[in-house]
Write an enzyme that holds these catalytic residues in place. Sequence first.
Site, PDB file in Angstrom:
ATOM      1  N   LYS A  14      65.364  34.602  15.075  1.00 47.56           N
ATOM      2  CA  LYS A  14      65.915  34.644  16.435  1.00 47.56           C
ATOM      3  C   LYS A  14      64.802  34.687  17.484  1.00 47.56           C
ATOM      4  O   LYS A  14      64.831  33.947  18.463  1.00 47.56           O
ATOM      5  CB  LYS A  14      66.827  35.862  16.623  1.00 47.56           C
ATOM      6  CG  LYS A  14      67.989  35.930  15.653  1.00 47.56           C
ATOM      7  CD  LYS A  14      68.849  37.158  15.898  1.00 47.56           C
ATOM      8  CE  LYS A  14      68.094  38.461  15.762  1.00 47.56           C
ATOM      9  NZ  LYS A  14      67.590  38.738  14.390  1.00 47.56           N
ATOM     10  N   ARG A  89      74.491  44.468  19.127  1.00 49.41           N
ATOM     11  CA  ARG A  89      74.337  44.712  17.697  1.00 49.41           C
ATOM     12  C   ARG A  89      75.516  45.480  17.127  1.00 49.41           C
ATOM     13  O   ARG A  89      75.540  45.763  15.938  1.00 49.41           O
ATOM     14  CB  ARG A  89      73.065  45.515  17.462  1.00 49.41           C
ATOM     15  CG  ARG A  89      71.871  44.660  17.072  1.00 49.41           C
ATOM     16  CD  ARG A  89      70.690  45.579  16.980  1.00 49.41           C
ATOM     17  NE  ARG A  89      69.723  45.197  16.013  1.00 49.41           N
ATOM     18  CZ  ARG A  89      68.636  44.484  16.284  1.00 49.41           C
ATOM     19  NH1 ARG A  89      68.435  44.007  17.485  1.00 49.41           N
ATOM     20  NH2 ARG A  89      67.753  44.250  15.340  1.00 49.41           N
ATOM     21  N   ARG A 123      55.826  38.841   7.966  1.00 47.73           N
ATOM     22  CA  ARG A 123      55.748  38.773   9.437  1.00 47.73           C
ATOM     23  C   ARG A 123      54.579  39.616   9.954  1.00 47.73           C
ATOM     24  O   ARG A 123      54.376  40.733   9.523  1.00 47.73           O
ATOM     25  CB  ARG A 123      57.054  39.281  10.059  1.00 47.73           C
ATOM     26  CG  ARG A 123      56.967  39.382  11.585  1.00 47.73           C
ATOM     27  CD  ARG A 123      58.310  39.385  12.243  1.00 47.73           C
ATOM     28  NE  ARG A 123      59.103  40.578  11.962  1.00 47.73           N
ATOM     29  CZ  ARG A 123      60.355  40.754  12.402  1.00 47.73           C
ATOM     30  NH1 ARG A 123      60.932  39.822  13.135  1.00 47.73           N
ATOM     31  NH2 ARG A 123      61.014  41.847  12.099  1.00 47.73           N
ATOM     32  N   ARG A 156      54.751  45.291  11.681  1.00 49.53           N
ATOM     33  CA  ARG A 156      55.638  46.290  12.268  1.00 49.53           C
ATOM     34  C   ARG A 156      55.984  47.330  11.214  1.00 49.53           C
ATOM     35  O   ARG A 156      56.247  46.987  10.069  1.00 49.53           O
ATOM     36  CB  ARG A 156      56.920  45.616  12.769  1.00 49.53           C
ATOM     37  CG  ARG A 156      56.801  45.072  14.175  1.00 49.53           C
ATOM     38  CD  ARG A 156      57.925  44.169  14.551  1.00 49.53           C
ATOM     39  NE  ARG A 156      59.256  44.685  14.219  1.00 49.53           N
ATOM     40  CZ  ARG A 156      60.385  44.060  14.509  1.00 49.53           C
ATOM     41  NH1 ARG A 156      60.346  42.903  15.149  1.00 49.53           N
ATOM     42  NH2 ARG A 156      61.530  44.576  14.177  1.00 49.53           N
ATOM     43  N   ARG A 167      67.781  48.258   7.633  1.00 46.61           N
ATOM     44  CA  ARG A 167      68.167  47.330   8.708  1.00 46.61           C
ATOM     45  C   ARG A 167      69.197  46.324   8.234  1.00 46.61           C
ATOM     46  O   ARG A 167      70.112  45.971   8.972  1.00 46.61           O
ATOM     47  CB  ARG A 167      66.923  46.620   9.258  1.00 46.61           C
ATOM     48  CG  ARG A 167      66.094  47.556  10.130  1.00 46.61           C
ATOM     49  CD  ARG A 167      64.662  47.108  10.224  1.00 46.61           C
ATOM     50  NE  ARG A 167      64.543  45.819  10.854  1.00 46.61           N
ATOM     51  CZ  ARG A 167      63.524  44.979  10.641  1.00 46.61           C
ATOM     52  NH1 ARG A 167      62.577  45.298   9.784  1.00 46.61           N
ATOM     53  NH2 ARG A 167      63.485  43.849  11.283  1.00 46.61           N
TER      54      ARG A 167
HETATM   55  P1  ADP Z   1      64.022  37.773  14.063  1.00 44.97           P
HETATM   56  O1  ADP Z   1      63.675  37.819  15.521  1.00 44.97           O
HETATM   57  O2  ADP Z   1      65.369  37.154  13.804  1.00 44.97           O
HETATM   58  O3  ADP Z   1      63.879  39.096  13.380  1.00 44.97           O
HETATM   59  P2  ADP Z   1      61.495  36.267  13.752  1.00 44.97           P
HETATM   60  O4  ADP Z   1      61.609  35.148  14.729  1.00 44.97           O
HETATM   61  O5  ADP Z   1      60.609  37.392  14.076  1.00 44.97           O
HETATM   62  O6  ADP Z   1      62.983  36.779  13.347  1.00 44.97           O
HETATM   63  O7  ADP Z   1      61.070  35.620  12.349  1.00 44.97           O
HETATM   64  C1  ADP Z   1      60.882  36.425  11.184  1.00 44.97           C
HETATM   65  C2  ADP Z   1      59.645  35.909  10.415  1.00 44.97           C
HETATM   66  O8  ADP Z   1      59.925  34.615   9.865  1.00 44.97           O
HETATM   67  C3  ADP Z   1      58.391  35.711  11.271  1.00 44.97           C
HETATM   68  O9  ADP Z   1      57.266  35.989  10.454  1.00 44.97           O
HETATM   69  C4  ADP Z   1      58.442  34.241  11.660  1.00 44.97           C
HETATM   70  O10 ADP Z   1      57.136  33.713  11.889  1.00 44.97           O
HETATM   71  C5  ADP Z   1      59.067  33.603  10.427  1.00 44.97           C
HETATM   72  N1  ADP Z   1      59.952  32.474  10.711  1.00 44.97           N
HETATM   73  C6  ADP Z   1      60.753  32.273  11.792  1.00 44.97           C
HETATM   74  N2  ADP Z   1      61.460  31.122  11.664  1.00 44.97           N
HETATM   75  C7  ADP Z   1      61.089  30.583  10.468  1.00 44.97           C
HETATM   76  C8  ADP Z   1      61.470  29.391   9.745  1.00 44.97           C
HETATM   77  N3  ADP Z   1      62.382  28.529  10.230  1.00 44.97           N
HETATM   78  N4  ADP Z   1      60.905  29.174   8.548  1.00 44.97           N
HETATM   79  C9  ADP Z   1      60.008  30.034   8.048  1.00 44.97           C
HETATM   80  N5  ADP Z   1      59.601  31.155   8.655  1.00 44.97           N
HETATM   81  C10 ADP Z   1      60.135  31.444   9.857  1.00 44.97           C
HETATM   82  P1  ADP Z   2      64.823  42.328  14.113  1.00 44.35           P
HETATM   83  O1  ADP Z   2      65.402  41.126  14.757  1.00 44.35           O
HETATM   84  O2  ADP Z   2      63.724  41.995  13.159  1.00 44.35           O
HETATM   85  O3  ADP Z   2      65.833  43.240  13.515  1.00 44.35           O
HETATM   86  P2  ADP Z   2      64.376  43.680  16.685  1.00 44.35           P
HETATM   87  O4  ADP Z   2      63.057  43.589  17.315  1.00 44.35           O
HETATM   88  O5  ADP Z   2      65.512  42.958  17.274  1.00 44.35           O
HETATM   89  O6  ADP Z   2      64.117  43.248  15.162  1.00 44.35           O
HETATM   90  O7  ADP Z   2      64.820  45.211  16.538  1.00 44.35           O
HETATM   91  C1  ADP Z   2      63.952  46.175  16.011  1.00 44.35           C
HETATM   92  C2  ADP Z   2      64.597  47.546  16.122  1.00 44.35           C
HETATM   93  O8  ADP Z   2      64.808  47.877  17.500  1.00 44.35           O
HETATM   94  C3  ADP Z   2      65.975  47.683  15.481  1.00 44.35           C
HETATM   95  O9  ADP Z   2      65.917  47.943  14.084  1.00 44.35           O
HETATM   96  C4  ADP Z   2      66.554  48.869  16.274  1.00 44.35           C
HETATM   97  O10 ADP Z   2      65.988  50.091  15.836  1.00 44.35           O
HETATM   98  C5  ADP Z   2      66.014  48.594  17.679  1.00 44.35           C
HETATM   99  N1  ADP Z   2      66.952  47.779  18.473  1.00 44.35           N
HETATM  100  C6  ADP Z   2      66.729  46.551  18.998  1.00 44.35           C
HETATM  101  N2  ADP Z   2      67.794  46.097  19.672  1.00 44.35           N
HETATM  102  C7  ADP Z   2      68.740  47.075  19.557  1.00 44.35           C
HETATM  103  C8  ADP Z   2      70.089  47.208  20.007  1.00 44.35           C
HETATM  104  N3  ADP Z   2      70.700  46.230  20.700  1.00 44.35           N
HETATM  105  N4  ADP Z   2      70.745  48.362  19.711  1.00 44.35           N
HETATM  106  C9  ADP Z   2      70.169  49.341  19.011  1.00 44.35           C
HETATM  107  N5  ADP Z   2      68.917  49.278  18.538  1.00 44.35           N
HETATM  108  C10 ADP Z   2      68.192  48.154  18.806  1.00 44.35           C
END
Ligand code: ADP
Ligand code: ADP
Length: 209
Positions: A14, A89, A123, A156, A167
């Site tokens: 995302k 969420r 990541r 992270r 998560r």
């Molecule tokens: P989210 O915001 O949904 O948690 P991220 O954009 O941070 O996801 O992506 C999670 C990990 O996967 C990162 O290390 C990113 O570089 C990698 N990633 C994102 N999109 C792709 C893809 N289409 N194919 C392979 N790796 C990806």
């Molecule tokens: P990812 O897409 O990899 O799950 P985010 O960066 O979106 O990571 O979120 C990381 C953490 O931040 C979540 O596990 C939660 O603890 C907190 N967080 C982010 N957005 C929200 C939300 N909308 N409500 C509650 N907690 C949140």
Amino acid sequence: MRRIVLLGPPGAGKGTQAKRLATDLGIVHLSTGDLLRAAAARGTSLGREADGYMRQGLLVPDALVLRILRERLAAPDAQRGFVLDGYPRNVAQAHSLAEITPIDHVVYFEIPESALVERLSQRRSCPTCGAVYNLVTQPPRTPGRCDRDGTTLVQRSDDEEGAVRTRLAVYRQATLPLLDLYRTQGRLRTVSAGGTVEEVDARVRASLR
Ligand code: ADP
Ligand code: ADP
């Protein structure tokens, strides 16, 4: 004016797609995870409170997240539209969001859980500019360093195995029910989040036409 929500499990890509899309459409990328991490890094009272939940992989209480989101959405640069990533969420957050702003589209990133664990474990991110890399699929040009500013990349704390498990469980339990909600409202666009970044990018764009 585009007001887009990206919905999907942790690691679905995302953030990666939100940055591309926002740049392309000339609107802001708004990530509640980034906002919370920035508050934690600044050591504000909200940030300190949020940090304990984030480390464990639990949702930060709705009221805290809503406060930070409301403030960000009120900024001048968010008035032309946004790509919202990481909010809502749970169902309560979806209702809060509906009270603050209309939403045009919700794009759901569909992907098998096995792919998520793999992406999250590799990541790495830049603590200075927030750029996100993947050791396998999106490596930086110089190993361990951000392409933009040379800062040493970090993992992270919530990408460790235990927090990832939590998560994913939180996602299944609290976030998945949103699919039905947005489907019923006729706003849901589903894209397959497997494949390369470019492939997913093309699917997201096609889904928004
Ligand atoms: P989210 O915001 O949904 O948690 P991220 O954009 O941070 O996801 O992506 C999670 C990990 O996967 C990162 O290390 C990113 O570089 C990698 N990633 C994102 N999109 C792709 C893809 N289409 N194919 C392979 N790796 C990806
Ligand atoms: P990812 O897409 O990899 O799950 P985010 O960066 O979106 O990571 O979120 C990381 C953490 O931040 C979540 O596990 C939660 O603890 C907190 N967080 C982010 N957005 C929200 C939300 N909308 N409500 C509650 N907690 C949140």
